[in-house]
Design an enzyme around this catalytic site. Structure first.
Site, mmCIF file in Angstrom:
data_model
loop_
_atom_site.group_PDB
_atom_site.id
_atom_site.type_symbol
_atom_site.label_atom_id
_atom_site.label_comp_id
_atom_site.label_asym_id
_atom_site.label_seq_id
_atom_site.Cartn_x
_atom_site.Cartn_y
_atom_site.Cartn_z
ATOM 1 N N ASP A 14 -19.557 -10.171 28.025
ATOM 2 C CA ASP A 14 -18.563 -9.621 28.920
ATOM 3 C C ASP A 14 -17.406 -10.618 28.938
ATOM 4 O O ASP A 14 -17.597 -11.802 28.647
ATOM 5 C CB ASP A 14 -19.171 -9.457 30.321
ATOM 6 C CG ASP A 14 -18.166 -8.959 31.334
ATOM 7 O OD1 ASP A 14 -17.388 -8.044 31.006
ATOM 8 O OD2 ASP A 14 -18.147 -9.494 32.453
ATOM 9 N N ASP A 16 -14.430 -11.015 31.601
ATOM 10 C CA ASP A 16 -14.067 -11.592 32.898
ATOM 11 C C ASP A 16 -15.310 -12.055 33.658
ATOM 12 O O ASP A 16 -16.204 -11.261 33.931
ATOM 13 C CB ASP A 16 -13.291 -10.563 33.721
ATOM 14 C CG ASP A 16 -12.015 -10.136 33.014
ATOM 15 O OD1 ASP A 16 -11.210 -11.015 32.677
ATOM 16 O OD2 ASP A 16 -11.841 -8.925 32.770
#
Length: 194
Positions: A14, A16
């Site tokens: 992922d 952020d």
């Protein structure tokens, strides 16, 4: 010059809260800060035969906080930062959609928006990946759910971004407070610098 073949397993990341510090709808290079330990984790993964693929929801595009072009500019800079450290990203897949915002172009229910597995399944098809041998490192329950739905071998949750609930910890195969701890748990025999 012939390109090296892509390994058949990936460390999915992922963005952020895992690659960069969580900031509200980040889109500017000057606001981007790498999370401590991200390069050491990635180096250990590459040494263990994994390619690196980013899968990220980017609803800020649908919400009008930044444009797709601004996101792609930041993405290109991020890819260069990884490449400078001899850690090329195989791909960066993103979902610009939102079920309630974005007009005709971006407002839709889709399978690419996590917790949907679409980005992971697309990467598996595109790069002939064995998802059961792959790892997904995320900081939210939606990352774990996407990994589960795609058949990821190890869905790892890290406490480097959003606050993590007890049910999300239980849903993950592995929980770590930091990327250094995650690296140690996933690749204990690997010595990698940051």
């Amino acid at each position: 010059m012939q390109e090296k073949p892509v390994p058949n397993k990936s460390l999915f990341l992922d963005r952020d809260g895992v690659i960069n510090k969580e900031k509200h709808y980040l889109y500017r290079i000057e606001d981007f800060e790498f999370v401590d330990g991200i390069f050491a984790l990635c180096r250990a993964a590459v040494k263990n035969g994994f390619c690196l693929i980013v899968v990220t929801n980017q609803a800020g595009i649908a919400r009008g906080y930044y444009t797709e072009a601004q996101f792609l500019e930041l993405t290109e800079w991020m890819k260069q930062e990884f490449a400078r450290r001899d850690l090329p990203l195989t791909d960066v897949l993103y979902c610009p959609h939102h079920p309630q915002y974005g007009g005709e172009q971006y407002c839709r229910q889709c399978e690419c928006r996590k917790p949907g597995p679409g980005m992971l399944l697309d990467a598996a098809r595109k790069y002939d990946l064995d998802l059961s041998a792959s790892i997904f490192a995320g900081d939210k329950g939606s990352d774990i759910a996407a990994g589960r739905a795609a058949g990821i071998g190890t869905a790892a949750l890290v406490g480097t971004g959003h606050s993590v609930s007890a049910p999300d910890r239980q849903a993950a195969d592995l929980y770590a407070d930091s990327l250094a701890e995650l690296k140690e748990n996933l690749f204990p025999a690997t010595i990698a610098d940051n």
